[in-house]
Design a protein around this motif. Structure first.
Motif, mmCIF file in Angstrom:
data_model
loop_
_atom_site.group_PDB
_atom_site.id
_atom_site.type_symbol
_atom_site.label_atom_id
_atom_site.label_comp_id
_atom_site.label_asym_id
_atom_site.label_seq_id
_atom_site.Cartn_x
_atom_site.Cartn_y
_atom_site.Cartn_z
ATOM 1 N N GLU A 91 0.845 -1.192 0.000
ATOM 2 C CA GLU A 91 0.000 0.000 0.000
ATOM 3 C C GLU A 91 0.879 1.241 0.000
ATOM 4 O O GLU A 91 1.987 1.237 0.539
ATOM 5 C CB GLU A 91 -0.922 -0.008 1.216
ATOM 6 C CG GLU A 91 -1.914 -1.170 1.200
ATOM 7 C CD GLU A 91 -2.850 -1.152 2.387
ATOM 8 O OE1 GLU A 91 -2.565 -0.405 3.351
ATOM 9 O OE2 GLU A 91 -3.860 -1.878 2.360
ATOM 10 N N ARG A 97 -3.714 10.530 -2.002
ATOM 11 C CA ARG A 97 -4.598 9.406 -2.332
ATOM 12 C C ARG A 97 -3.897 8.091 -2.029
ATOM 13 O O ARG A 97 -2.716 7.920 -2.318
ATOM 14 C CB ARG A 97 -4.998 9.456 -3.805
ATOM 15 C CG ARG A 97 -5.739 10.724 -4.190
ATOM 16 C CD ARG A 97 -6.122 10.719 -5.661
ATOM 17 N NE ARG A 97 -7.033 9.629 -5.976
ATOM 18 C CZ ARG A 97 -7.497 9.392 -7.203
ATOM 19 N NH1 ARG A 97 -7.108 10.168 -8.215
ATOM 20 N NH2 ARG A 97 -8.323 8.390 -7.420
ATOM 21 N N LYS A 98 -4.649 7.161 -1.444
ATOM 22 C CA LYS A 98 -4.092 5.859 -1.116
ATOM 23 C C LYS A 98 -4.262 4.898 -2.292
ATOM 24 O O LYS A 98 -5.237 4.969 -3.037
ATOM 25 C CB LYS A 98 -4.768 5.284 0.131
ATOM 26 C CG LYS A 98 -4.458 6.061 1.405
ATOM 27 C CD LYS A 98 -5.087 5.399 2.620
ATOM 28 C CE LYS A 98 -4.726 6.156 3.893
ATOM 29 N NZ LYS A 98 -5.321 5.516 5.095
ATOM 30 N N GLY A 99 -3.297 4.022 -2.440
ATOM 31 C CA GLY A 99 -3.361 3.041 -3.509
ATOM 32 C C GLY A 99 -2.700 1.746 -3.082
ATOM 33 O O GLY A 99 -2.176 1.625 -1.970
ATOM 34 N N TRP A 118 -2.661 -2.990 -10.117
ATOM 35 C CA TRP A 118 -2.844 -1.831 -9.253
ATOM 36 C C TRP A 118 -4.242 -1.818 -8.636
ATOM 37 O O TRP A 118 -5.207 -2.295 -9.220
ATOM 38 C CB TRP A 118 -2.645 -0.538 -10.052
ATOM 39 C CG TRP A 118 -1.297 -0.428 -10.698
ATOM 40 C CD1 TRP A 118 -0.928 -0.931 -11.913
ATOM 41 C CD2 TRP A 118 -0.138 0.191 -10.154
ATOM 42 N NE1 TRP A 118 0.388 -0.654 -12.165
ATOM 43 C CE2 TRP A 118 0.905 0.042 -11.108
ATOM 44 C CE3 TRP A 118 0.128 0.874 -8.965
ATOM 45 C CZ2 TRP A 118 2.182 0.538 -10.901
ATOM 46 C CZ3 TRP A 118 1.405 1.376 -8.756
ATOM 47 C CH2 TRP A 118 2.415 1.209 -9.715
ATOM 48 N N ASN A 119 -4.316 -1.243 -7.447
ATOM 49 C CA ASN A 119 -5.568 -0.906 -6.772
ATOM 50 C C ASN A 119 -6.559 -2.070 -6.738
ATOM 51 O O ASN A 119 -6.268 -3.097 -6.156
ATOM 52 C CB ASN A 119 -6.155 0.357 -7.405
ATOM 53 C CG ASN A 119 -5.176 1.532 -7.289
ATOM 54 O OD1 ASN A 119 -4.478 1.667 -6.284
ATOM 55 N ND2 ASN A 119 -5.092 2.355 -8.317
ATOM 56 N N GLU A 120 -7.740 -1.935 -7.381
ATOM 57 C CA GLU A 120 -8.770 -2.965 -7.267
ATOM 58 C C GLU A 120 -8.295 -4.334 -7.742
ATOM 59 O O GLU A 120 -8.706 -5.367 -7.210
ATOM 60 C CB GLU A 120 -10.020 -2.550 -8.054
ATOM 61 C CG GLU A 120 -10.862 -1.487 -7.382
ATOM 62 C CD GLU A 120 -11.423 -1.956 -6.046
ATOM 63 O OE1 GLU A 120 -11.969 -3.075 -5.994
ATOM 64 O OE2 GLU A 120 -11.297 -1.220 -5.049
ATOM 65 N N THR A 122 -5.584 -5.707 -7.251
ATOM 66 C CA THR A 122 -4.787 -6.427 -6.253
ATOM 67 C C THR A 122 -5.637 -7.408 -5.445
ATOM 68 O O THR A 122 -5.102 -8.272 -4.752
ATOM 69 C CB THR A 122 -4.089 -5.451 -5.283
ATOM 70 O OG1 THR A 122 -5.069 -4.668 -4.587
ATOM 71 C CG2 THR A 122 -3.145 -4.523 -6.031
#
Length: 332
Positions: A91, A97-99, A118-120, A122
């Motif tokens: 993370e 913004r968090k990712g 990336w992101n979703e 993961t």
């Protein structure tokens, strides 16, 4: 921009044009002369390929690229492979913004490549939707170079499917054989990773000129009073993508990390009026490099953490050979 090693460009031109390698090299040199040295070897080779009608980009949206042929800078990559291993999710926060980012290694009959999500996406790893040995089909990904290695990245327009019908990929144990090894060698641990930190303390000390062992009360316990020679020790953090190891290098192995010798480094440190500036320059040159280190694991009695005392160091590891060896090890 498409990024591909010069040798691969030449091999592609030779294969598609039926010209000999010498003829292709001659055309490239001629093109460089025509452009008065304003292009690189790779640039001239791409121009020659274009003049011969040779493309490095798949012509159809459903054409699949073999892993060994993936170059950095492609905007639409389609490939199929088998999952060799997965790496933990990391993370991060950028511009408030968090990712999240994660990756996994896949292989086909030609090679191995890291796929970054990336992101979703993961959640494929966090929810264990993918497993080692699964077949995966990826459409509309893009490629880039990271630390001199090609990576495949998935974007919002990318699509993937697991264990699709009609797709043939070698089983894990059937990948091409290679001379590399990612397993234990001689009872030692072998790790491939990126140097993320070089500890600032570099220490020089005297050792026996006969056996390289340290002196005790000014003499070698084996050879007695002998002429000493200089040795050194340096430590780094090596990030494998799964764990971060503290690695300790001694003597010639430590010096090889800086592409130098112990005597030269000692002389530089002795004569340099600004030791910190000199060390910062060396550290900057080393950090970010991908290396393969082989050595023994020991527990640091002070920190109670595991560390690797490195016995040999490969500054130019072949990631394809290592990945294929890992695939065979997983399948064993």
């Amino acid at each position: 921009m498409l990024e591909l090693p010069f040798d691969k460009i030449v091999d592609k031109i030779v294969a598609d044009s039926k010209l000999s390698k010498a003829e292709v090299i001659g055309l490239i040199e001629k093109k460089k002369d025509e452009l008065q040295g304003l292009v690189s070897d790779e640039g001239a080779a791409f121009i020659v390929a274009n003049e011969k009608g040779i493309s490095f980009i798949p012509s159809k949206s459903e054409d699949f690229t073999q892993i060994q042929d993936i170059a950095g800078g492609l905007k639409s990559v389609n490939l199929v492979g088998r999952i060799i291993t997965t790496y933990p999710i990391r993370e991060f926060e950028s511009k408030g913004r968090k990712g999240a980012v994660a990756s996994f290694l896949i292989g086909d009959a030609s090679g191995v490549v890291r796929v970054v999500i990336w992101n979703e996406l993961t959640r494929l790893i966090s929810e264990k939707k993918i497993s080692i040995g699964d077949t995966i089909k990826i459409l509309n990904a893009y490629s880039r170079i990271n630390n001199d290695l090609v990576e495949v990245h998935l974007s919002n327009r990318s699509r993937l499917s697991l264990n699709p019908e009609g797709v043939s990929v070698p089983e894990l144990g059937a990948f091409p054989q290679s001379n590399g090894s990612a397993s234990n060698q001689g009872g030692g641990e072998v790790v491939l990773g990126t140097i993320t930190y070089v500890f600032p303390q570099v220490r020089f000390f005297d050792v026996c000129g006969e056996c390289n062992r340290g002196f005790k009360e000014g003499a070698c316990t084996t050879h007695g009073v002998v002429a000493p020679k200089k040795s050194m020790v340096v430590s780094v953090n090596l990030d494998t993508g799964l764990l971060v190891y503290r690695c300790i290098f001694f003597g010639d192995v430590a010096a090889s990390l800086f592409a130098s010798s112990v005597d030269k480094l000692f002389a530089d440190f002795e004569s340099d009026s600004s030791l910190q500036v000199h060390m910062d320059s060396l550290r900057k040159a080393v950090m970010g490099r991908i290396v393969r280190a082989s050595g023994r694991i020991q527990t640091n009695s002070y920190t109670n953490t595991e560390e690797i005392v490195v016995r040999s160091l490969d500054l130019h590891p072949n990631p394809v050979e290592i990945g294929l060896a890992l695939a065979r090890e997983v399948a064993a």
